[in-house]
Design a protein around this motif. Structure first.
Motif, PDB file in Angstrom:
ATOM      1  N   ASN A 155       6.888 -27.820 -31.839  1.00 12.97           N
ATOM      2  CA  ASN A 155       7.931 -28.027 -30.839  1.00 12.97           C
ATOM      3  C   ASN A 155       8.048 -29.500 -30.471  1.00 12.97           C
ATOM      4  O   ASN A 155       9.155 -30.011 -30.234  1.00 12.97           O
TER       5      ASN A 155
ATOM      6  N   LEU B 191       7.161 -22.638 -24.794  1.00 13.79           N
ATOM      7  CA  LEU B 191       7.632 -21.953 -25.998  1.00 13.79           C
ATOM      8  C   LEU B 191       7.962 -20.497 -25.692  1.00 13.79           C
ATOM      9  O   LEU B 191       8.939 -19.946 -26.215  1.00 13.79           O
TER      10      LEU B 191
ATOM     11  N   THR C  88       8.965 -19.448 -22.837  1.00 17.22           N
ATOM     12  CA  THR C  88      10.235 -19.507 -22.102  1.00 17.22           C
ATOM     13  C   THR C  88      11.406 -19.490 -23.063  1.00 17.22           C
ATOM     14  O   THR C  88      12.385 -18.755 -22.865  1.00 17.22           O
ATOM     15  N   THR C  89      11.323 -20.279 -24.133  1.00 19.52           N
ATOM     16  CA  THR C  89      12.383 -20.295 -25.143  1.00 19.52           C
ATOM     17  C   THR C  89      12.524 -18.935 -25.794  1.00 19.52           C
ATOM     18  O   THR C  89      13.630 -18.398 -25.922  1.00 19.52           O
TER      19      THR C  89
ATOM     20  N   ILE D  41      15.780 -16.405 -25.548  1.00 18.09           N
ATOM     21  CA  ILE D  41      16.515 -15.940 -26.732  1.00 18.09           C
ATOM     22  C   ILE D  41      16.606 -14.422 -26.722  1.00 18.09           C
ATOM     23  O   ILE D  41      17.673 -13.838 -26.974  1.00 18.09           O
TER      24      ILE D  41
ATOM     25  N   THR E 142       6.925 -20.336 -31.052  1.00 17.07           N
ATOM     26  CA  THR E 142       8.110 -19.828 -30.354  1.00 17.07           C
ATOM     27  C   THR E 142       8.623 -18.555 -31.014  1.00 17.07           C
ATOM     28  O   THR E 142       9.074 -17.630 -30.337  1.00 17.07           O
TER      29      THR E 142
ATOM     30  N   ILE F 298      17.646 -22.903 -33.310  1.00 19.00           N
ATOM     31  CA  ILE F 298      16.768 -23.270 -32.201  1.00 19.00           C
ATOM     32  C   ILE F 298      16.032 -24.570 -32.464  1.00 19.00           C
ATOM     33  O   ILE F 298      16.044 -25.487 -31.651  1.00 19.00           O
TER      34      ILE F 298
ATOM     35  N   PHE G 224      20.371 -24.020 -26.504  1.00 18.10           N
ATOM     36  CA  PHE G 224      19.664 -25.010 -25.699  1.00 18.10           C
ATOM     37  C   PHE G 224      19.189 -24.328 -24.430  1.00 18.10           C
ATOM     38  O   PHE G 224      20.000 -23.917 -23.593  1.00 18.10           O
ATOM     39  N   VAL G 225      17.881 -24.195 -24.281  1.00 19.77           N
ATOM     40  CA  VAL G 225      17.295 -23.402 -23.194  1.00 19.77           C
ATOM     41  C   VAL G 225      17.746 -23.851 -21.803  1.00 19.77           C
ATOM     42  O   VAL G 225      18.136 -23.012 -20.985  1.00 19.77           O
TER      43      VAL G 225
ATOM     44  N   TYR H 207      21.231 -22.481 -21.060  1.00 23.71           N
ATOM     45  CA  TYR H 207      21.254 -21.022 -20.915  1.00 23.71           C
ATOM     46  C   TYR H 207      20.551 -20.591 -19.639  1.00 23.71           C
ATOM     47  O   TYR H 207      21.034 -19.694 -18.914  1.00 23.71           O
TER      48      TYR H 207
END
Length: 356
Positions: free
Chosen positions: A41, A152, A154-155, A159, A183, A264, A287-288, A291
């Motif tokens: 990441n 990660l 969180t991402t 999603i 992730t 991602i 893009f976290v 979102y």
């Protein structure tokens, strides 16, 4: 002060810069970096450093070089800021430096934001520092997992939420590239908790056994065999690899079953990223921060954080089944870890935790 500097145009060109620390200014606090995680990441942060502004969080005197952000823990060494006491420990976005300065604003019992001029206009999620003492997601037994997985996860969680809660067409199958990445594992974990959706992992031949051993994927397919990929029902593709030719192959293989295609990251950071025409849905860059901000408006920030927090704490314990933290310290170890991460030499079952 010791800073790990990376040439922006050549991520393999690195060196350590030692400088004298200036006296701490009014309204500022100086944080000592205690420990941080290093994963693919962070290579994505460097690869997208110019386009997405990641180099701007921790500027350097020479703009040809940058300090790549990492996630970890830091302790307040010195403070001229109200509400920030020396000895307080925080979790957040850090440079690979033995210490750094912040300009705290919006300080409360939970933490603060860095209001330094150079961080204005950057995503708030990256500017927030959380006091360990007030963090509901902090568990001293899982510090390594928090450093490795919290951003990660969180991402991955976002999603999963995007695909399964907000999409016009809810997929029955999700195909995930770079399936051994942390992730991707977080996303596969979230999907498995739902029970009704099938996750298919795409990975290299070398990592196939590991991906299968996690038990998170219904099936595992190597990149060499992607032409034979098939899925059940409506399908979404989540791309962590960042290889447009693979995306095109997946689109061709799944044809009209494919309803969404999310881009991602770029674990294949040195690959050719020239877009390739492919049938089906146009790939969307996910893009976290964007979102998350939109979702917080829908659910309310407290509800969003509560949902994600419940999922996160359960994941920390589950992650021990397929990842072992490995600690190392010192400048030489950090330099070596960066090179090995660039070269994808870190086994997917290992999570690097580094310190000075």
């Amino acid at each position: 002060m010791a800073d790990f500097l990376i040439r922006r145009s050549d991520l393999r060109d690195t060196f350590w810069a030692d400088t004298l620390s200036a006296p701490l200014g009014p309204g500022k606090a100086r944080l000592r970096v205690d420990a941080f995680a290093l994963t693919a990441n962070n290579v994505t942060y460097a690869s997208f450093g110019e386009a997405m502004g990641y180099w701007n969080f921790f500027p350097t005197a020479d703009p040809a070089f940058g300090r790549v952000p990492v996630w970890g823990f830091a302790t307040v060494m010195e403070s001229n800021a109200d509400g920030i006491a020396p000895g307080a420990r925080v979790y957040g976005y850090l440079p690979i430096s033995n210490h750094f300065d912040v300009q705290p604003i919006r300080t409360n019992a939970n933490g603060f934001m860095d209001g330094a001029p150079h961080r204005q206009g950057l995503a708030p999620i990256y500017n927030t520092y959380i006091f360990n003492s007030a963090d509901p997601g902090y568990d001293p037994a899982f510090e390594a997992q928090q450093m490795l997985f919290r951003p990660l996860f969180t991402t991955g969680w976002m999603i999963d939420d995007c695909l399964m809660e907000t999409g016009a067409e809810i997929p029955e199958t999700v195909v995930i590239s770079s399936a051994s990445s942390k992730t991707a594992l977080a996303l596969a974990h979230c999907l498995k908790q739902r029970g009704a959706v099938e996750a298919i992992g795409l990975t290299s031949t070398a990592n196939k056994h590991y991906v299968e051993s996690t038990g998170l994927y219904a099936r595992t397919v190597t990149y060499d065999d992607v032409d034979d990929l098939h899925s059940r029902g409506l399908t979404a593709y989540v791309d962590f690899l960042g290889r447009p030719t693979l995306t095109a192959d997946v689109h061709h293989a799944l044809k009209d079953r494919l309803v969404r295609s999310l881009v991602i990251g770029v674990t294949d950071w040195e690959g050719n990223r020239t877009p390739v025409d492919a049938p089906g849905p146009k790939p969307e860059f996910f893009f976290v921060p964007t979102y998350a901000a939109e979702r917080a408006k829908d659910l309310g920030a407290d509800e969003l954080n509560a949902r994600m927090g419940r999922a996160l704490t359960g994941f920390y314990a589950a992650s021990s089944k397929y990842l072992t933290p490995e600690k190392a310290g010192g400048q030489s170890a950090i330099t070596q870890a960066w090179t090995q991460t660039l070269d994808a030499k870190i086994p997917p079952s290992t999570g690097l935790i580094l310190s000075f």
